[in-house]
Scaffold this motif. Structure first.
Motif, PDB file in Angstrom:
ATOM      1  N   PRO A 107       0.938  -1.174  -0.191  1.00 25.76           N
ATOM      2  CA  PRO A 107      -0.136   0.091  -0.088  1.00 25.76           C
ATOM      3  C   PRO A 107       0.915   1.313   0.047  1.00 25.76           C
ATOM      4  CG  PRO A 107       0.019  -1.065   2.101  1.00 25.76           C
ATOM      5  CD  PRO A 107       0.984  -1.919   1.305  1.00 25.76           C
ATOM      6  N   ILE A 108       0.445   2.254  -0.591  1.00 24.07           N
ATOM      7  CA  ILE A 108       1.085   3.718  -0.619  1.00 24.07           C
ATOM      8  C   ILE A 108       0.584   4.445   0.376  1.00 24.07           C
ATOM      9  CG2 ILE A 108       1.592   5.580  -1.913  1.00 24.07           C
ATOM     10  CD1 ILE A 108       0.794   4.132  -4.413  1.00 24.07           C
ATOM     11  N   LEU A 109       1.367   4.556   1.448  1.00 21.18           N
ATOM     12  CA  LEU A 109       1.108   5.183   2.856  1.00 21.18           C
ATOM     13  C   LEU A 109       2.016   6.382   3.092  1.00 21.18           C
ATOM     14  CD1 LEU A 109       0.873   1.825   4.922  1.00 21.18           C
ATOM     15  CD2 LEU A 109      -1.081   3.158   3.944  1.00 21.18           C
ATOM     16  N   SER A 110       1.682   7.269   3.999  1.00 13.97           N
ATOM     17  CA  SER A 110       2.320   8.244   4.147  1.00 13.97           C
ATOM     18  C   SER A 110       3.402   7.934   5.253  1.00 13.97           C
ATOM     19  CB  SER A 110       1.491   9.536   4.913  1.00 13.97           C
ATOM     20  OG  SER A 110       0.643   8.990   6.098  1.00 13.97           O
TER      21      SER A 110
ATOM     22  N   PHE B  71      -5.851   9.239   7.878  1.00 16.56           N
ATOM     23  CA  PHE B  71      -5.386   8.961   6.307  1.00 16.56           C
ATOM     24  C   PHE B  71      -6.148   9.945   5.641  1.00 16.56           C
ATOM     25  CE2 PHE B  71      -5.218   4.791   8.183  1.00 16.56           C
ATOM     26  CZ  PHE B  71      -4.411   3.974   7.007  1.00 16.56           C
ATOM     27  N   ASN B  72      -5.194  10.501   4.723  1.00 10.91           N
ATOM     28  CA  ASN B  72      -5.739  11.602   3.890  1.00 10.91           C
ATOM     29  C   ASN B  72      -5.598  11.319   2.501  1.00 10.91           C
ATOM     30  OD1 ASN B  72      -5.813  13.801   5.961  1.00 10.91           O
ATOM     31  ND2 ASN B  72      -3.668  13.498   6.030  1.00 10.91           N
ATOM     32  N   ASN B  73      -6.330  12.279   1.584  1.00 11.20           N
ATOM     33  CA  ASN B  73      -6.025  11.934  -0.095  1.00 11.20           C
ATOM     34  C   ASN B  73      -4.394  11.853  -0.289  1.00 11.20           C
ATOM     35  OD1 ASN B  73      -8.772  11.612  -0.838  1.00 11.20           O
ATOM     36  ND2 ASN B  73      -8.955  13.883  -0.843  1.00 11.20           N
ATOM     37  N   PRO B  74      -4.337  11.195  -1.407  1.00 10.02           N
ATOM     38  CA  PRO B  74      -2.886  10.988  -1.531  1.00 10.02           C
ATOM     39  C   PRO B  74      -2.097  12.341  -2.289  1.00 10.02           C
ATOM     40  CG  PRO B  74      -4.189   9.959  -3.322  1.00 10.02           C
ATOM     41  CD  PRO B  74      -5.158  10.304  -2.208  1.00 10.02           C
ATOM     42  N   THR B  75      -0.863  12.436  -1.879  1.00  7.70           N
ATOM     43  CA  THR B  75      -0.150  13.627  -2.385  1.00  7.70           C
ATOM     44  C   THR B  75       0.073  13.453  -3.904  1.00  7.70           C
ATOM     45  OG1 THR B  75       2.103  12.604  -1.615  1.00  7.70           O
ATOM     46  CG2 THR B  75       0.826  13.955  -0.232  1.00  7.70           C
TER      47      THR B  75
ATOM     48  N   HIS C 224       3.319   7.719  -8.039  1.00  5.49           N
ATOM     49  CA  HIS C 224       3.954   6.376  -7.799  1.00  5.49           C
ATOM     50  C   HIS C 224       2.701   5.340  -8.071  1.00  5.49           C
ATOM     51  CE1 HIS C 224       6.174   3.218  -5.773  1.00  5.49           C
ATOM     52  NE2 HIS C 224       4.793   2.843  -5.026  1.00  5.49           N
ATOM     53  N   GLN C 225       1.490   5.436  -7.740  1.00  2.29           N
ATOM     54  CA  GLN C 225       0.301   4.784  -8.018  1.00  2.29           C
ATOM     55  C   GLN C 225       0.072   4.691  -9.518  1.00  2.29           C
ATOM     56  OE1 GLN C 225      -3.679   5.983  -7.330  1.00  2.29           O
ATOM     57  NE2 GLN C 225      -4.334   3.906  -6.957  1.00  2.29           N
ATOM     58  N   VAL C 226       0.146   5.622 -10.133  1.00  6.39           N
ATOM     59  CA  VAL C 226      -0.104   5.614 -11.678  1.00  6.39           C
ATOM     60  C   VAL C 226       0.955   4.812 -12.581  1.00  6.39           C
ATOM     61  CG1 VAL C 226      -0.149   7.153 -13.753  1.00  6.39           C
ATOM     62  CG2 VAL C 226      -1.410   7.912 -11.731  1.00  6.39           C
ATOM     63  N   SER C 227       2.223   5.107 -11.842  1.00  7.58           N
ATOM     64  CA  SER C 227       3.421   4.294 -12.528  1.00  7.58           C
ATOM     65  C   SER C 227       3.262   2.653 -12.413  1.00  7.58           C
ATOM     66  CB  SER C 227       4.658   4.872 -11.789  1.00  7.58           C
ATOM     67  OG  SER C 227       5.667   3.994 -12.511  1.00  7.58           O
ATOM     68  N   TYR C 228       2.630   2.424 -10.984  1.00  6.08           N
ATOM     69  CA  TYR C 228       2.454   1.005 -10.934  1.00  6.08           C
ATOM     70  C   TYR C 228       1.315   0.443 -11.765  1.00  6.08           C
ATOM     71  CZ  TYR C 228       0.853  -3.226  -8.611  1.00  6.08           C
ATOM     72  OH  TYR C 228       0.550  -4.626  -8.353  1.00  6.08           O
TER      73      TYR C 228
ATOM     74  N   SER D  65      -8.971  10.253  -4.787  1.00  9.74           N
ATOM     75  CA  SER D  65      -8.659   9.231  -3.889  1.00  9.74           C
ATOM     76  C   SER D  65      -7.718   8.275  -4.629  1.00  9.74           C
ATOM     77  CB  SER D  65      -9.806   8.619  -3.306  1.00  9.74           C
ATOM     78  OG  SER D  65     -10.545   7.796  -3.915  1.00  9.74           O
ATOM     79  N   PHE D  66      -7.263   7.236  -4.164  1.00  6.47           N
ATOM     80  CA  PHE D  66      -6.655   6.240  -4.675  1.00  6.47           C
ATOM     81  C   PHE D  66      -7.558   5.299  -5.593  1.00  6.47           C
ATOM     82  CE2 PHE D  66      -3.196   6.498  -1.222  1.00  6.47           C
ATOM     83  CZ  PHE D  66      -2.240   6.745  -1.934  1.00  6.47           C
ATOM     84  N   SER D  67      -8.749   5.073  -4.838  1.00  8.50           N
ATOM     85  CA  SER D  67      -9.359   4.153  -5.632  1.00  8.50           C
ATOM     86  C   SER D  67     -10.254   4.857  -6.687  1.00  8.50           C
ATOM     87  CB  SER D  67     -10.817   3.796  -4.534  1.00  8.50           C
ATOM     88  OG  SER D  67     -11.472   4.851  -4.239  1.00  8.50           O
TER      89      SER D  67
END
Length: 366
Positions: free
Chosen positions: A93-96, A251-255, A261-265, A289-291
């Motif tokens: 998971p992508i976490l702060s 938990f906050n919305n992604p930076t 990082h998520q898009v690259s994956y 959000s990630f989802s």
């Protein structure tokens, strides 16, 4: 005298062994306190108690052996009150950094319970995740379960909320009692649905009593298990709920960096120049959000398959159809597009509506 002390030591250990074969949560804290108290007075007794807790009968994880009791069900609908999620995650998971540090602390405690017991301490047993939908709360719970090699039991709110409100309280007790006696991680998702503020005048008395039931069950949670609760609406939670959890994580919305990082994956196996596109799309998806991001990218990929087009074409369409950006944001997007080397200034103008002179001026400023 020494013989008497030895006899008392044996008797106390035997008594603790009998107690631990029943409801462990009712006696564990007492045993921990006793081991700490006797550490100096009677080290042998303290060590025996710590060893007993550590070596208490292992509880069987659900669905691993046929002897395991079936999952609890609602008496009216016969629906299962829990669902079981097992298996490894496809990706980390992508976490702060602060949330990641807290979760690793949770894992370290579970892997060093003996050291904690030796000091009269117990590992963290209850955690509350709060934040908007789709930001990784459920994923974090799955990650913890996977790291500890335990099944994740998730409370099914649709099944728990019976048409007979009195039975809803019983359903919650069934679920929590089952999880207490199972080697698992329990996730209470959408906690605000069953733990609303008791000063809310719109809620009837029976629903308010559910909160009291839940608070009692959380207080009674054994240190051998982990209870995770998640809410999208922290403002709806009863104030007493917050005090029951030992660890509270926001938990906050992604930076921008996390989105990139998520898009690259998600795109690395489907497109060339994935780094450049990830940077562009992190600007487009800022605030999502990630989802939401994963859902949108999957929709684009499906369109490519159905229509026989290229993913690059679909991504350009996504950019050109984005009307939510301000004038300043469109200028910045045009600059990022051109700097990426993916498109020319003319194409950047076509996709964003920003004049080429304006793009050139902003390139000079940068």
């Amino acid at each position: 005298m020494d013989a008497i002390i030895k006899e008392l030591t044996n008797d106390f250990v035997q008594l603790a062994r009998i107690a631990l074969t029943g409801r462990q949560q009712d006696i564990q804290l007492l045993i921990h306190r006793a081991s700490k108290k006797f550490k100096t007075l009677n080290p042998e007794l303290a060590e025996s108690l710590i060893a007993l807790i550590k070596e208490s009968p292992t509880r069987i994880a659900p669905l691993r052996k046929r002897a395991e009791p079936p999952l609890p069900v609602d008496l009216d609908s016969r629906l299962q009150l829990l669902r079981v999620e097992q298996g490894n995650l496809d990706s980390e998971p992508i976490l702060s950094e602060d949330i990641k540090a807290s979760l690793y602390q949770l894992l370290f405690e579970r892997r060093n319970t003996q050291a904690l017991f030796n000091h009269g301490l117990v590992p963290t047993k209850s955690v509350l995740f709060n934040g908007p939908p789709g930001v990784g709360k459920t994923m974090a719970a799955k990650w913890i379960a996977a790291k500890l090699n335990k099944p994740l039991l998730v409370l099914d709110l649709a099944a728990v909320m019976s048409s007979f409100l009195g039975r809803t309280g019983n359903n919650i007790r069934f679920v929590l009692d089952y999880a207490k006696n199972t080697d698992c991680i329990l996730l209470l998702d959408e906690l605000d649905a069953i733990a609303k503020r008791r000063d809310d005048s719109s809620e009837i008395g029976e629903l308010k009593r559910l909160v009291t039931v839940l608070l009692q069950e959380i207080d009674d949670w054994p240190s051998t298990g982990i209870l995770i609760a998640a809410t999208n609406h922290p403002d709806l939670l009863d104030p007493a709920v917050w005090r029951r959890f030992e660890m509270v994580l926001k938990f906050n919305n992604p930076t921008i960096d996390q989105i990139e990082h998520q898009v690259s994956y998600l795109l690395k196996e489907h497109i060339v120049k994935v780094d450049e596109w990830s940077k562009i799309l992190s600007f487009i998806f800022n605030g999502a959000s990630f989802s939401e991001i994963e859902r949108k990218i999957n929709q684009l990929r499906k369109s490519v398959v159905v229509e026989g087009s290229s993913l690059e074409e679909k991504l350009e369409q996504l950019i050109s159809s984005n009307d939510a950006l301000s004038k300043e944001q469109k200028i910045e997007l045009a600059r990022i597009l051109y700097d990426s080397g993916i498109v020319t200034q003319r194409r950047a103008q076509q996709l964003t509506g920003v004049a080429r002179d304006t793009i050139r001026k902003n390139l000079k400023k940068v």
